[in-house]
Design a protein around this motif. Structure first.
Motif, PDB file in Angstrom:
ATOM      1  N   GLY A 402     -25.906  38.157   0.396  1.00 40.68           N
ATOM      2  CA  GLY A 402     -25.646  39.774   0.771  1.00 40.68           C
ATOM      3  C   GLY A 402     -25.854  40.057   2.295  1.00 40.68           C
ATOM      4  O   GLY A 402     -25.610  39.566   3.181  1.00 40.68           O
ATOM      5  N   ASP A 403     -26.777  41.090   2.022  1.00 38.48           N
ATOM      6  CA  ASP A 403     -27.360  41.608   3.366  1.00 38.48           C
ATOM      7  C   ASP A 403     -28.787  41.125   3.636  1.00 38.48           C
ATOM      8  O   ASP A 403     -29.376  41.709   4.464  1.00 38.48           O
ATOM      9  CB  ASP A 403     -27.186  43.203   3.400  1.00 38.48           C
ATOM     10  N   GLY A 404     -29.329  40.620   2.917  1.00 34.87           N
ATOM     11  CA  GLY A 404     -30.578  40.023   2.933  1.00 34.87           C
ATOM     12  C   GLY A 404     -31.495  40.877   1.862  1.00 34.87           C
ATOM     13  O   GLY A 404     -32.714  40.594   2.040  1.00 34.87           O
ATOM     14  N   CYS A 413     -24.434  45.817  -0.652  1.00 37.45           N
ATOM     15  CA  CYS A 413     -23.864  44.839  -1.614  1.00 37.45           C
ATOM     16  C   CYS A 413     -22.921  45.659  -2.579  1.00 37.45           C
ATOM     17  O   CYS A 413     -22.793  45.308  -3.996  1.00 37.45           O
ATOM     18  CB  CYS A 413     -25.365  44.450  -2.326  1.00 37.45           C
ATOM     19  N   PHE A 414     -22.254  46.527  -2.120  1.00 34.14           N
ATOM     20  CA  PHE A 414     -21.095  47.078  -2.923  1.00 34.14           C
ATOM     21  C   PHE A 414     -19.860  47.344  -2.180  1.00 34.14           C
ATOM     22  O   PHE A 414     -19.828  47.131  -1.040  1.00 34.14           O
ATOM     23  CB  PHE A 414     -21.488  48.810  -3.243  1.00 34.14           C
ATOM     24  N   THR A 415     -18.755  47.249  -3.204  1.00 37.56           N
ATOM     25  CA  THR A 415     -17.446  47.186  -2.502  1.00 37.56           C
ATOM     26  C   THR A 415     -17.136  48.263  -1.905  1.00 37.56           C
ATOM     27  O   THR A 415     -17.392  49.377  -2.347  1.00 37.56           O
ATOM     28  CB  THR A 415     -16.339  46.688  -3.640  1.00 37.56           C
ATOM     29  N   ASN A 416     -16.096  48.232  -0.894  1.00 37.07           N
ATOM     30  CA  ASN A 416     -15.568  49.294   0.027  1.00 37.07           C
ATOM     31  C   ASN A 416     -14.380  49.779  -0.403  1.00 37.07           C
ATOM     32  O   ASN A 416     -13.656  50.283   0.290  1.00 37.07           O
ATOM     33  CB  ASN A 416     -15.408  48.652   1.203  1.00 37.07           C
ATOM     34  N   ASP A 417     -13.996  49.390  -1.882  1.00 39.32           N
ATOM     35  CA  ASP A 417     -12.757  49.588  -2.255  1.00 39.32           C
ATOM     36  C   ASP A 417     -12.657  50.847  -2.991  1.00 39.32           C
ATOM     37  O   ASP A 417     -11.423  51.201  -3.569  1.00 39.32           O
ATOM     38  CB  ASP A 417     -11.964  48.445  -3.151  1.00 39.32           C
ATOM     39  N   PHE A 424     -21.757  40.429  -4.254  1.00 40.39           N
ATOM     40  CA  PHE A 424     -22.210  39.401  -3.157  1.00 40.39           C
ATOM     41  C   PHE A 424     -21.256  39.744  -1.916  1.00 40.39           C
ATOM     42  O   PHE A 424     -20.200  40.010  -2.178  1.00 40.39           O
ATOM     43  CB  PHE A 424     -22.273  38.028  -3.555  1.00 40.39           C
ATOM     44  N   MET A 425     -21.842  39.403  -0.593  1.00 37.86           N
ATOM     45  CA  MET A 425     -21.194  39.770   0.369  1.00 37.86           C
ATOM     46  C   MET A 425     -20.772  38.531   1.363  1.00 37.86           C
ATOM     47  O   MET A 425     -21.508  38.192   2.062  1.00 37.86           O
ATOM     48  CB  MET A 425     -21.686  40.778   1.324  1.00 37.86           C
ATOM     49  N   PRO A 426     -19.787  37.885   1.075  1.00 35.52           N
ATOM     50  CA  PRO A 426     -19.404  36.659   2.036  1.00 35.52           C
ATOM     51  C   PRO A 426     -19.037  36.928   3.401  1.00 35.52           C
ATOM     52  O   PRO A 426     -18.844  38.272   3.819  1.00 35.52           O
ATOM     53  CB  PRO A 426     -18.104  36.250   1.551  1.00 35.52           C
ATOM     54  N   THR A 427     -19.361  36.070   4.402  1.00 31.65           N
ATOM     55  CA  THR A 427     -19.425  36.481   5.927  1.00 31.65           C
ATOM     56  C   THR A 427     -18.214  35.911   6.427  1.00 31.65           C
ATOM     57  O   THR A 427     -17.608  34.536   6.269  1.00 31.65           O
ATOM     58  CB  THR A 427     -20.631  35.805   6.595  1.00 31.65           C
ATOM     59  N   PHE A 428     -17.439  36.645   7.072  1.00 30.67           N
ATOM     60  CA  PHE A 428     -16.489  36.378   7.868  1.00 30.67           C
ATOM     61  C   PHE A 428     -16.676  36.321   9.322  1.00 30.67           C
ATOM     62  O   PHE A 428     -17.428  37.109  10.016  1.00 30.67           O
ATOM     63  CB  PHE A 428     -15.092  37.315   7.860  1.00 30.67           C
TER      64      PHE A 428
END
Length: 601
Positions: A402-404, A413-417, A424-428
């Motif tokens: 996530g963000d550590g 660690c929460f969705t923006n929808d 969990f937060m995958p990295t692009f």
């Protein structure tokens, strides 16, 4: 359309886009967490609109990528030319005509456009007031609560119905990615002064010698990572490139990060003496600067350049400095790039006839902060480079899963929808299936470093080349472990790993220790550059897109990492295991084995 002139009513033809249909919503998003909407954006402020037209035959491009990247295919290594790639992604004439007509109706002429090489992107500078008219929307200034950064954005925009099939997306509109604070994936707590005299290979103290795969590794490497350590650890030994002028390596730089030449010479004098007085090619993108004032040297840029170019010396290196970053300044009326600068680099490089064969990028962002359509399109741009024989390495991130943070209440660690789901937060862009994502290790023998980004994409499905390795990991992972926190059908990352802590670099005139998967990616890119030299010296093409090959050879060319985990989002994260895992991927490279594996195809 009615106009009054001298009390007479004059009937003028309506523009085609008005006659065709009413506006329909093209894209919308929930107001993002951590951002506050302020005032309406100044109507005279100019933004740079980037308009993406559908690519005519990306499916065929993807098919060709896998053909030339599959060692078992008869076309392996027969990379496409710039012109061949552009022919596949150029938009259809009907799309070009429709978009041109729409822009002309709003007063734009061809001289006002900046088109990509394949004409699949159109860039125009537009006052906010006109952008609002064109997109049926209202722009506002938004402030990021934590940093104070400001962006001009909207949460929804529309297009005439007949244009929906001809325009894939338009930005900046709904993208709230904080590319303004684009994490360099550098582990800043590691940034401490290194007062040791030199670590060019001499042992220090009375630590016991360390054995890794029957090769002695200097005991000092458990405290400080140098070029010598990497050559020992990854069995590069005394390999000297045989045809260095026939291949190349590149490093991307953003956010006013400058690679300082004086620091580079100090680094070379410390660790790569044959490279003293050598340099690299500097390329400015969109006005990217090259400030050589020692006090302004960038730690990220120095790390990337020193280890990538030092490890691959004397293979020629290129460093791109790409300008452009928010925050938006409300009183400016000149064009301000409130896009992320990353796509500016991609567009620039795709225009070039010759591109370095191995490229490392140490920047990333939580996947959810980038609209899905935008992420997919950027990934398609990277695929064009892959088709042309370019190996792209990306740091997997420094936040574990996530963000550590180990606090499950952490908002990152929460969705923006709008649902605020714990996730969990995958990295692009590391999750793009056309790049090689690089995770981190530490210590000797190697274990997974705790901050190594890894997991599964929410945007991109698992590519076929991962089916066996990732499938095996999932078979051995209980389905109810972290249920709902990650996408088991998503593209797994990272693909590989390399050391990511205690790197001795020179920064602003002094030796310091630094870490992060920012270090891992350029190290792996340098090893790829050396492998390319092995191939081109035998008359073979460079490796190009790596992943189909890497997953095919698996343990035959990598040191499997089976210890460590990557905590985040209130969890211990994933564990390193036998085979592929979402912390270290397939493991760390064994150059001696890889050299033999790639030299015969």
């Amino acid at each position: 359309m009615l106009f009054l002139r001298n009390s007479l009513t004059i009937l003028l033809p309506l523009p085609a886009w008005v006659l065709a249909s009413d506006f329909r919503v093209k894209e919308s998003t929930e107001p993002p967490r951590g951002w506050t909407r302020l005032a309406e954006a100044p109507s005279a402020h100019t933004i740079s609109l980037r308009i993406a037209l559908p690519q005519a035959d990306f499916a065929e491009l993807e098919r060709r990528i896998y053909q030339v990247s599959d060692p078992g295919h008869e076309l392996y290594g027969q990379h496409l030319s710039k012109e061949q790639v552009e022919a596949l992604v150029s938009p259809r004439p009907t799309s070009l005509e429709a978009v041109n007509a729409w822009l002309k109706d709003h007063g734009f002429e061809e001289k006002d456009f900046d088109r990509s090489a394949a004409k699949d992107w159109v860039n125009i500078n537009v006052p906010v007031a006109l952008a609002e008219k064109m997109l049926g929307t209202k722009y506002h200034t938004w402030r990021h609560d934590e940093s104070g950064d400001r962006l001009v954005r909207t949460t929804s925009y529309s297009l005439p119905a007949h244009l929906h099939e001809h325009i894939e997306l338009i930005q900046p509109t709904t993208m709230f990615a904080r590319w303004s604070a684009m994490k360099t994936t550098i582990h800043w707590p590691e940034l401490v002064e290194d007062s040791s005299p030199s670590f060019a290979g001499s042992a220090s103290g009375n630590r016991l010698a360390i054995k890794v795969a029957s090769t002695d590794v200097d005991p000092s490497c458990n405290q400080t990572i140098t070029i010598s350590c990497l050559k020992q650890l990854y069995k590069i030994g005394d390999y000297v490139p045989k045809s260095p002028r026939k291949t190349s390596i590149g490093i991307t730089g953003y956010l006013e990060e400058f690679a300082n030449l004086a620091d580079l010479q100090s680094f070379y004098n410390d660790q790569v003496k044959p490279a003293v007085n050598s340099s690299f090619k500097f390329v400015s993108v969109k006005g990217g600067l090259n400030n050589q004032t020692l006090s302004e040297a960038g730690a990220e840029a120095n790390l990337d350049v020193q280890f990538a170019f030092g490890l691959s010396f004397p293979i020629p290196g290129t460093f791109w400095s790409t300008a452009g970053r928010p925050p938006f300044i409300p009183d400016l009326t000149t064009p301000t790039n409130t896009n992320e600068p990353y796509l500016d680099w991609v567009d620039f490089v795709l225009r070039q006839k010759e591109v370095p064969h191995s490229i490392s990028t140490s920047y990333g962002e939580p996947e959810q902060t980038v609209p899905r359509k935008y992420a997919e399109r950027v990934c398609h741009e990277l695929a064009q480079l892959a088709a042309r024989g370019v190996s792209l390495m990306y740091s997997s991130g420094d936040g574990g899963v996530g963000d550590g943070s180990e606090d499950p209440a952490d908002h990152l660690c929460f969705t923006n929808d709008g649902k605020n789901t714990h996730r969990f937060m995958p990295t692009f862009p590391a999750t793009c299936p056309f790049v090689t994502a690089v995770g981190g290790t530490n210590d000797v023998p190697e274990t997974a470093v705790f901050f190594s980004g890894g997991g599964f994409s929410d945007y991109f499905k698992r590519p076929f080349y991962q089916d066996r390795a990732v499938g095996k990991f999932l078979e051995n992972t209980p389905s109810d472990l972290y249920q709902g926190l990650y996408n088991r059908a998503g593209r797994g990352f990272p693909d590989v790993a390399a050391q990511g802590r205690r790197f001795r670099i020179w920064w602003r005139g002094r030796a310091v220790s630094i870490g992060g998967t920012s270090a891992s990616a350029p190290v792996f890119a340098a090893i790829v550059a050396l492998l390319n030299d092995v191939r081109v010296s035998k008359g073979l093409p460079p490796l190009g897109f790596l992943n189909p090959l890497l997953y095919l050879i698996g343990p035959l060319g990598f040191n499997d990492i089976t210890q460590g985990n990557n905590p985040g989002c209130g969890t211990p994260g994933f564990n390193a295991t036998v085979g592929w895992d979402p912390i270290t991927g397939l493991g760390t490279p064994d150059f001696s084995k890889l050299k033999a594996l790639v030299s015969g195809h």
